[in-house]
Every structure is written in structure tokens, then in C-alpha cells.
Design a protein around this motif. Structure first.
Motif, PDB file in Angstrom:
ATOM      1  N   GLU A   1      48.353  43.047 -72.285  1.00 50.26           N
ATOM      2  CA  GLU A   1      49.060  42.088 -71.430  1.00 50.26           C
ATOM      3  C   GLU A   1      48.192  40.870 -71.135  1.00 50.26           C
ATOM      4  N   ARG A   2      46.890  41.086 -70.897  1.00 48.49           N
ATOM      5  CA  ARG A   2      45.965  39.977 -70.678  1.00 48.49           C
ATOM      6  C   ARG A   2      45.877  39.093 -71.917  1.00 48.49           C
ATOM      7  N   LEU A   3      45.784  39.716 -73.092  1.00 45.46           N
ATOM      8  CA  LEU A   3      45.733  38.969 -74.348  1.00 45.46           C
ATOM      9  C   LEU A   3      47.006  38.150 -74.527  1.00 45.46           C
ATOM     10  N   TYR A   4      48.155  38.738 -74.214  1.00 49.04           N
ATOM     11  CA  TYR A   4      49.445  38.057 -74.322  1.00 49.04           C
ATOM     12  C   TYR A   4      49.463  36.798 -73.456  1.00 49.04           C
ATOM     13  N   LYS A   5      48.952  36.910 -72.220  1.00 45.50           N
ATOM     14  CA  LYS A   5      48.905  35.758 -71.314  1.00 45.50           C
ATOM     15  C   LYS A   5      47.955  34.684 -71.841  1.00 45.50           C
ATOM     16  N   ILE A   6      46.808  35.098 -72.363  1.00 43.34           N
ATOM     17  CA  ILE A   6      45.840  34.147 -72.909  1.00 43.34           C
ATOM     18  C   ILE A   6      46.434  33.411 -74.106  1.00 43.34           C
TER      19      ILE A   6
ATOM     20  N   ASP B   1      46.973  47.225 -70.393  1.00 41.45           N
ATOM     21  CA  ASP B   1      46.473  46.174 -69.503  1.00 41.45           C
ATOM     22  C   ASP B   1      45.774  45.068 -70.284  1.00 41.45           C
ATOM     23  N   ASP B   2      44.932  45.456 -71.240  1.00 39.61           N
ATOM     24  CA  ASP B   2      44.233  44.465 -72.055  1.00 39.61           C
ATOM     25  C   ASP B   2      45.208  43.704 -72.952  1.00 39.61           C
TER      26      ASP B   2
ATOM     27  N   CYS C   1      43.837  48.002 -78.279  1.00 41.05           N
ATOM     28  CA  CYS C   1      43.536  47.952 -76.854  1.00 41.05           C
ATOM     29  C   CYS C   1      44.637  48.645 -76.067  1.00 41.05           C
TER      30      CYS C   1
END
Length: 66
Positions: free
Chosen positions: A45-50, A42-43, A39
Motif C-alpha cells: 500500500e505504501r508503494l502504491y501511494k509512492i 502494508d508495504d 512485500c
């Protein structure tokens, strides 16, 4: 007793450039040598937060048990 096998994770980061500089970054996650997901930044970073939320949720649930 058998030794526990440790899962091996690797992250490969690929950066693409054009005349204006950095164009895009892609991240590929490997588990035990097998490609998993790829990915953009941006994706990723989103995965990291999730993942952080999921790990913290487990800690909160463990502490909440008596």
C-alpha cells in the motif's frame, strides 16, 4: 518500423490463514516473467501511494511547462 514491445506486469497475491482467519497477505510483482519485489500488504500500500505521487508529479511538471 518495429512494433513496440509492451512490458508485461503481473501481481501475485498470497494469503495465509491460521485459526483466527487471515494471518498475512504477500504481494509479488513480476515484470516480463521475472520476479521483482515481494512485500506484505502494508508495504504494498505504501508503494502504491509512492507510485501515485511519482506519476502525479510527472503530470504536474508537464502541465507546468509552457
Amino acid at each position: 518500423m518495429m512494433d513496440e514491445e509492451i512490458t508485461e506486469f503481473k501481481v501475485q497475491k498470497t494469503a495465509y490463514y491460521n485459526d483466527n482467519g487471515l494471518f498475512i497477505e504477500e504481494y509479488q510483482i513480476f515484470m516480463n516473467g521475472r520476479p521483482g519485489i515481494m512485500c506484505g500488504r502494508d508495504d504494498f500500500e505504501r508503494l502504491y501511494k509512492i507510485m501515485g505521487k511519482a506519476l502525479n508529479d510527472r503530470k504536474e511538471n508537464n502541465y507546468g511547462k509552457a
